[in-house]
Write a protein that holds these residues in place. Structure first.
Motif, PDB file in Angstrom:
ATOM      1  N   PRO A 160       0.803  -1.232   0.000  1.00 50.21           N
ATOM      2  CA  PRO A 160       0.000   0.000   0.000  1.00 50.21           C
ATOM      3  C   PRO A 160       0.831   1.274   0.000  1.00 50.21           C
ATOM      4  O   PRO A 160       0.334   2.334  -0.370  1.00 50.21           O
ATOM      5  N   THR A 161       2.103   1.189   0.405  1.00 51.41           N
ATOM      6  CA  THR A 161       2.951   2.380   0.395  1.00 51.41           C
ATOM      7  C   THR A 161       3.479   2.680  -0.997  1.00 51.41           C
ATOM      8  O   THR A 161       3.993   3.773  -1.252  1.00 51.41           O
ATOM      9  N   LEU A 162       3.360   1.712  -1.924  1.00 49.91           N
ATOM     10  CA  LEU A 162       3.843   1.898  -3.290  1.00 49.91           C
ATOM     11  C   LEU A 162       2.713   1.985  -4.298  1.00 49.91           C
ATOM     12  O   LEU A 162       2.796   2.724  -5.273  1.00 49.91           O
ATOM     13  N   SER A 163       1.649   1.223  -4.064  1.00 46.99           N
ATOM     14  CA  SER A 163       0.591   1.069  -5.061  1.00 46.99           C
ATOM     15  C   SER A 163      -0.281   2.310  -5.200  1.00 46.99           C
ATOM     16  O   SER A 163      -0.492   3.053  -4.237  1.00 46.99           O
ATOM     17  N   MET A 164      -0.811   2.490  -6.412  1.00 46.75           N
ATOM     18  CA  MET A 164      -1.768   3.558  -6.679  1.00 46.75           C
ATOM     19  C   MET A 164      -3.202   3.054  -6.545  1.00 46.75           C
ATOM     20  O   MET A 164      -4.146   3.752  -6.871  1.00 46.75           O
ATOM     21  N   GLU A 165      -3.349   1.809  -6.087  1.00 47.14           N
ATOM     22  CA  GLU A 165      -4.663   1.202  -5.983  1.00 47.14           C
ATOM     23  C   GLU A 165      -5.505   1.888  -4.908  1.00 47.14           C
ATOM     24  O   GLU A 165      -4.981   2.380  -3.903  1.00 47.14           O
ATOM     25  N   PRO A 166      -6.835   1.905  -5.083  1.00 47.42           N
ATOM     26  CA  PRO A 166      -7.711   2.511  -4.082  1.00 47.42           C
ATOM     27  C   PRO A 166      -7.865   1.622  -2.855  1.00 47.42           C
ATOM     28  O   PRO A 166      -7.461   0.453  -2.847  1.00 47.42           O
ATOM     29  N   TYR A 167      -8.466   2.172  -1.830  1.00 46.97           N
ATOM     30  CA  TYR A 167      -8.688   1.470  -0.561  1.00 46.97           C
ATOM     31  C   TYR A 167      -9.357   0.120  -0.771  1.00 46.97           C
ATOM     32  O   TYR A 167      -9.009  -0.876  -0.117  1.00 46.97           O
ATOM     33  N   GLU A 168     -10.311   0.047  -1.692  1.00 50.59           N
ATOM     34  CA  GLU A 168     -11.082  -1.178  -1.904  1.00 50.59           C
ATOM     35  C   GLU A 168     -10.223  -2.350  -2.370  1.00 50.59           C
ATOM     36  O   GLU A 168     -10.616  -3.505  -2.206  1.00 50.59           O
ATOM     37  N   ARG A 169      -9.048  -2.088  -2.940  1.00 46.02           N
ATOM     38  CA  ARG A 169      -8.180  -3.158  -3.435  1.00 46.02           C
ATOM     39  C   ARG A 169      -7.658  -4.030  -2.293  1.00 46.02           C
ATOM     40  O   ARG A 169      -7.284  -5.172  -2.487  1.00 46.02           O
ATOM     41  N   TYR A 170      -7.643  -3.470  -1.069  1.00 45.37           N
ATOM     42  CA  TYR A 170      -7.060  -4.160   0.074  1.00 45.37           C
ATOM     43  C   TYR A 170      -8.138  -4.673   1.032  1.00 45.37           C
ATOM     44  O   TYR A 170      -7.996  -4.581   2.254  1.00 45.37           O
ATOM     45  N   GLN A 171      -9.218  -5.200   0.501  1.00 47.57           N
ATOM     46  CA  GLN A 171     -10.366  -5.551   1.329  1.00 47.57           C
ATOM     47  C   GLN A 171     -10.013  -6.557   2.425  1.00 47.57           C
ATOM     48  O   GLN A 171     -10.436  -6.406   3.571  1.00 47.57           O
TER      49      GLN A 171
END
Length: 245
Positions: free
Chosen positions: A161-172
Motif C-alpha cells: 500500500p505504500t507503493l501502489s496507486m490502488e484505491p482502498y477497496e483493493r485491500y479488502q
C-alpha cells in the motif's frame, strides 16, 4: 472486426480507470481499430507499453528498482522489468518459463508488425489490403494476450500500500483484518488538533496527529462541506449577536 478482439485490454483499462495516459491510449486504440487503420498496430504496441508502466508504478520498489534506466526503453525492456517486478521470473517451473518466453516473442512480433504496417498500408491491391487486415488482427490478439497475462499476474499479488496507486477497496482482506484487531481512540487538544491512537494486537500504540478539518476532508467530502457551511453560519450569527449587543 469488433472490440471483442481485445477483452483483456478492456478489463485492464477498467481496473485502472484512474490512469489517464492508459485511458488516452485505449481511446486511440478504439478509434484506429474502428476506422480499420494500420495505426491500431502502433496503438496495440503503445497499450502494452502503457500497461507495463502502470504496473511498474504500483509494484516497483524504489529501494530495488526494476524500471529500465534508459531514457526511452524498448517494449522488451519494459516487459522484462514488469515480469521481474511481479516476480514471475522467480517461478522455477520450466513450462512456465517457456510461457514467459513466448510473451517476450509476442512483444517482438508486435514491434515487427508495427514496423511493416507502414509499407503495407500504402498498397491499394486487394491482397495487400487483406494482408494488412491480418496484421492488425495479429497485433491486437498479441497485445491482448500480453496485457491479460500481466493483469492476471498482478491481481494475484498483494500490492504494497505504500507503493501502489490502488484505491482502498483493493485491500479488502487487509482492511477487514485491521478493522477486526486494531482499536482506536481519539484525543483532542484545546487548539483544534486531534490525535487518533491506534492500539495494535500486541498492545503497541500508533499515534496519528491530525485535526478535525483534515480528518473530514480525507474521509468524507460531503461531511466536510456540511461542517464548513455550519461554521460559516455560526460566524455570521456570532457577528450578528455582537452587532445587536
Amino acid at each position: 472486426m469488433t472490440a471483442d478482439w481485445y477483452p483483456g485490454i478492456r478489463a485492464f483499462c477498467a481496473h485502472w480507470r484512474d490512469a489517464p495516459m492508459l485511458q488516452h491510449t485505449l481511446e486511440a486504440l478504439d478509434r484506429e481499430f474502428e476506422d480499420n487503420n494500420d495505426a491500431c498496430i502502433d496503438a496495440s504496441k503503445s497499450m502494452v507499453e502503457c500497461a507495463c508502466r502502470v504496473i511498474l508504478e504500483s509494484v516497483d520498489d524504489p529501494s530495488m528498482p526494476m524500471k529500465p534506466q534508459k531514457e526511452s526503453p524498448s517494449l522488451g525492456d519494459l516487459l522484462t522489468a514488469t515480469v521481474r517486478a511481479l516476480e514471475l521470473s522467480e517461478v522455477r517451473d520450466s513450462a512456465f518459463q517457456k510461457l514467459i518466453s513466448q510473451y517476450h516473442k509476442l512483444s517482438k512480433t508486435i514491434v515487427l508488425l508495427r514496423d511493416k504496417a507502414g509499407n503495407l498500408s500504402h498498397g491499394k491491391d486487394g491482397f495487400i489490403d487483406k494482408l494488412s487486415l491480418h496484421q492488425r488482427r495479429a497485433a491486437l490478439l498479441a497485445a491482448d494476450a500480453i496485457v491479460t497475462f500481466l493483469h492476471e499476474a498482478y491481481l494475484e499479488i498483494d500490492p504494497d500500500p505504500t507503493l501502489s496507486m490502488e484505491p482502498y477497496e483493493r485491500y479488502q482482506k487487509a482492511n477487514d483484518l485491521i478493522d477486526q484487531f486494531v482499536g482506536c481512540r481519539l484525543e483532542a487538544d484545546d487548539e483544534g488538533g486531534i490525535t487518533a491512537v491506534f492500539t495494535l494486537p500486541d498492545r503497541q500504540e500508533l499515534p496519528l496527529a491530525t485535526n478535525v478539518s483534515q480528518l473530514l476532508f480525507h474521509t468524507d467530502k460531503e461531511a466536510y462541506k456540511l461542517a464548513l457551511n455550519a461554521c460559516m453560519e455560526a460566524v455570521v450569527d456570532d457577528l450578528q449577536e455582537k452587532e445587536d449587543g
